[in-house]
Write a protein that holds these residues in place. Structure first.
Motif, PDB file in Angstrom:
ATOM      1  N   LEU A 138       0.213   0.497   1.958  1.00  0.00           N
ATOM      2  CA  LEU A 138       0.825   0.454   1.614  1.00  0.00           C
ATOM      3  C   LEU A 138      -0.260  -0.725   0.647  1.00  0.00           C
ATOM      4  O   LEU A 138       0.119  -0.583  -0.936  1.00  0.00           O
ATOM      5  N   LYS A 139      -0.296  -1.479   1.158  1.00  0.00           N
ATOM      6  CA  LYS A 139      -2.219  -1.605   0.199  1.00  0.00           C
ATOM      7  C   LYS A 139      -2.737  -0.599  -0.133  1.00  0.00           C
ATOM      8  O   LYS A 139      -2.444  -1.200  -1.942  1.00  0.00           O
ATOM      9  N   LEU A 140      -3.516   0.514   0.430  1.00  0.00           N
ATOM     10  CA  LEU A 140      -3.410   1.247  -0.486  1.00  0.00           C
ATOM     11  C   LEU A 140      -3.208   1.659  -1.455  1.00  0.00           C
ATOM     12  O   LEU A 140      -3.888   2.570  -2.499  1.00  0.00           O
ATOM     13  N   TRP A 141      -1.758   2.313  -1.807  1.00  0.00           N
ATOM     14  CA  TRP A 141      -1.120   2.220  -2.593  1.00  0.00           C
ATOM     15  C   TRP A 141      -0.104   1.783  -3.783  1.00  0.00           C
ATOM     16  O   TRP A 141       0.969   2.397  -4.764  1.00  0.00           O
ATOM     17  N   SER A 142      -0.907   0.557  -3.379  1.00  0.00           N
ATOM     18  CA  SER A 142       0.013  -0.810  -4.273  1.00  0.00           C
ATOM     19  C   SER A 142       0.202  -0.737  -5.747  1.00  0.00           C
ATOM     20  O   SER A 142       0.809  -1.254  -6.340  1.00  0.00           O
ATOM     21  N   ASP A 143      -0.903   0.157  -6.471  1.00  0.00           N
ATOM     22  CA  ASP A 143      -0.882  -0.249  -7.653  1.00  0.00           C
ATOM     23  C   ASP A 143       0.356   1.110  -8.300  1.00  0.00           C
ATOM     24  O   ASP A 143       0.303   0.539  -8.999  1.00  0.00           O
ATOM     25  N   SER A 144       0.607   2.064  -7.467  1.00  0.00           N
ATOM     26  CA  SER A 144       1.454   3.193  -7.109  1.00  0.00           C
ATOM     27  C   SER A 144       2.916   2.734  -8.091  1.00  0.00           C
ATOM     28  O   SER A 144       3.134   1.768  -7.477  1.00  0.00           O
ATOM     29  N   ALA A 145       3.215   3.766  -8.744  1.00  0.00           N
ATOM     30  CA  ALA A 145       4.846   2.902  -8.711  1.00  0.00           C
ATOM     31  C   ALA A 145       5.999   3.866  -7.781  1.00  0.00           C
ATOM     32  O   ALA A 145       5.310   3.934  -6.855  1.00  0.00           O
ATOM     33  N   LEU A 189       7.202  -2.708  -1.606  1.00  0.00           N
ATOM     34  CA  LEU A 189       5.943  -2.757  -0.903  1.00  0.00           C
ATOM     35  C   LEU A 189       6.728  -3.641   0.347  1.00  0.00           C
ATOM     36  O   LEU A 189       5.774  -5.048   0.034  1.00  0.00           O
ATOM     37  N   ALA A 190       7.128  -3.341   1.108  1.00  0.00           N
ATOM     38  CA  ALA A 190       7.579  -4.757   2.201  1.00  0.00           C
ATOM     39  C   ALA A 190       7.615  -4.420   3.772  1.00  0.00           C
ATOM     40  O   ALA A 190       7.609  -2.923   3.702  1.00  0.00           O
ATOM     41  N   ALA A 191       7.162  -4.711   4.302  1.00  0.00           N
ATOM     42  CA  ALA A 191       7.370  -4.159   6.017  1.00  0.00           C
ATOM     43  C   ALA A 191       8.817  -3.694   6.684  1.00  0.00           C
ATOM     44  O   ALA A 191       9.766  -3.789   5.851  1.00  0.00           O
ATOM     45  N   PRO A 192       8.790  -2.624   6.878  1.00  0.00           N
ATOM     46  CA  PRO A 192      10.220  -2.345   7.496  1.00  0.00           C
ATOM     47  C   PRO A 192      11.085  -3.015   8.355  1.00  0.00           C
ATOM     48  O   PRO A 192      10.622  -4.012   8.857  1.00  0.00           O
ATOM     49  N   SER A 193      11.861  -3.328   7.540  1.00  0.00           N
ATOM     50  CA  SER A 193      12.263  -4.375   8.730  1.00  0.00           C
ATOM     51  C   SER A 193      14.219  -4.279   8.720  1.00  0.00           C
ATOM     52  O   SER A 193      15.295  -2.756   8.169  1.00  0.00           O
TER      53      SER A 193
END
Length: 414
Positions: A138-145, A189-193
């Motif tokens: 998520l951090k790596l792709w946080s700037d993507s749509a 941008l969240a952990a699966p829950s």
């Protein structure tokens, strides 16, 4: 060189067996193109294009009678017991989808579509991935749509899942539950829950009002399935090749990315912005309609007029009613309602679900793209149901093409 032969509106309508008014509707929907007449104010139509459309219409009338056995190499008609659209209503496995949207969660509707218990969906593991790994992705792709992020992370997650190719019922359901939670997590941008998906979205978007959270729930359910639209048919085609569930849903997301499908919500958002800047809304719409009538291939006004619902999209009607009940007094709800009324008065077209989703995003002040996230997250549950149904069918979807190009007879091209 062949010369294009044009016919007038009345001739084109007669060839198609429709009224001139319906002919104009065909043009507005992008089914047929028109060209200006240099000697008058009339619009003209390519005779060959009209004849091709007439043949497609004739084939369409026959298609419903085609036996299932010709699906592999015949007309693309699929038998399905998942969703019915008829008489202005949308039914999920025989149940009114709008009644479900008033009370059910997406997880409960997923259980209905997947033919399992709601407890089975709720209690399934969130995802068999290490939390640290998912967080790093998520951090790596946080700037993507959100869509781009999902298209990258779902295949990456599939590669880490030990039973992604398993065809047993339990494995299928575990993969399905993990998939919708991973999809939602990638989009927001969240952990699966295991929390209800509408609450996960509400938390990510800072929505705390109970009625507004309920609106998000209803929107997800209303979007869960819509028969064989472009993305769902894509999912079924991919599944028929033997691909796993994650691959099929990734294909559905790719199809959803087009501006004439999932991208329609972004077009409606742009419409809201343009309408808000217009000094005269009636004049703005008149100018837009006049411009689009000169051969646009998209609907005349984004977010209005659904071919399957001549009397109005029931999904839009329900969601806009719920939005009216929970919008704050300082929200732009009045502008959204005024635009809908003006378009209705000008064109007779009613809002679609895309308009309603974009209205929810705008009125509740959600992040840009939230309308698309609602649509994609909800629709994934229907894709999974169709993938399961196609897997059970077991046949490869391979329709035939009707060739309309040149061919050789005695070495002469005709």
């Amino acid at each position: 060189m062949s010369t294009v032969r044009y016919v007038c509106a009345s001739e084109a309508a007669a060839m198609l067996g429709i009224s001139v008014t319906t002919l104009y509707a065909y043009v507005s929907r992008g089914m047929l193109r028109s060209a200006p007449d240099a000697n008058s104010k009339r619009r003209l139509y390519d005779e060959d294009e009209v004849r091709r459309l007439a043949r497609r219409k004739k084939d369409g009338k026959r298609a419903g009678k085609v036996a299932q056995k010709v699906l592999d190499w015949g007309v693309p008609v699929l038998e399905s017991s998942i969703t019915l659209i008829a008489d202005g209503k949308l039914l999920y496995r025989g149940r009114d989808a709008m009644e479900l949207a008033r009370t059910a969660t997406l997880e409960e509707v997923a259980a209905l579509l997947w033919e399992c218990s709601a407890r089975r969906v709720v209690a399934a593991p969130a995802a068999p991935l290490a939390a640290a790994q998912w967080s790093a992705w998520l951090k790596l792709w946080s700037d993507s749509a959100p869509l781009d992020r999902a298209l990258v992370l779902l295949p990456a997650a599939a590669a880490q899942m030990p039973r992604v190719w398993a065809l047993g019922r339990d494995a299928q359901l575990d993969n399905a539950c993990a998939l919708i939670r991973l999809l939602a997590g990638a989009m927001i941008l969240a952990a699966p829950s295991n929390d209800p998906l509408h609450r996960q979205l509400a938390s990510a978007w800072g929505v705390r009002n109970r009625a507004q959270i309920n609106l998000l729930r209803a929107a997800l359910v209303a979007c869960a399935d819509h028969e064989l639209n472009a993305s769902t048919f894509t999912v079924r085609c991919i599944t028929s090749t033997g691909a796993h569930l994650f691959g099929a849903v990734a294909g559905g997301l790719a199809a959803l990315s087009g501006p004439r499908h999932g991208g329609e919500t972004a077009r409606v958002a742009a419409l809201f912005d343009e309408a808000a800047r217009a000094a005269d809304l009636d004049r703005y719409l008149a100018t837009r309609l006049a411009h689009d009538e000169q051969g646009a291939t998209a609907p005349v006004i984004s977010g209005f007029g659904h071919p399957l619902y001549p009397d109005g999209d029931p999904r839009a009607r329900l969601l806009l009613d719920l939005l009216d009940e929970c919008a704050s007094s300082r929200s732009p709800l009045a502008d959204v309602q005024r635009l809908a009324r003006t378009v209705r008065d000008t064109t007779g077209a009613e809002p679609t679900v895309d308009y309603a989703l974009a209205a929810i995003e705008r009125v509740l002040g959600l992040p840009a793209g939230a309308a698309f996230t609602l649509f994609a997250t909800g629709r994934a549950t229907g894709w999974i149901a169709h993938a399961m149904e196609q897997t059970a069918d077991g046949r490869l979807i391979r329709p035939r093409a009707r060739y309309i190009g040149a061919y050789q007879v005695n070495r002469e091209v005709v």
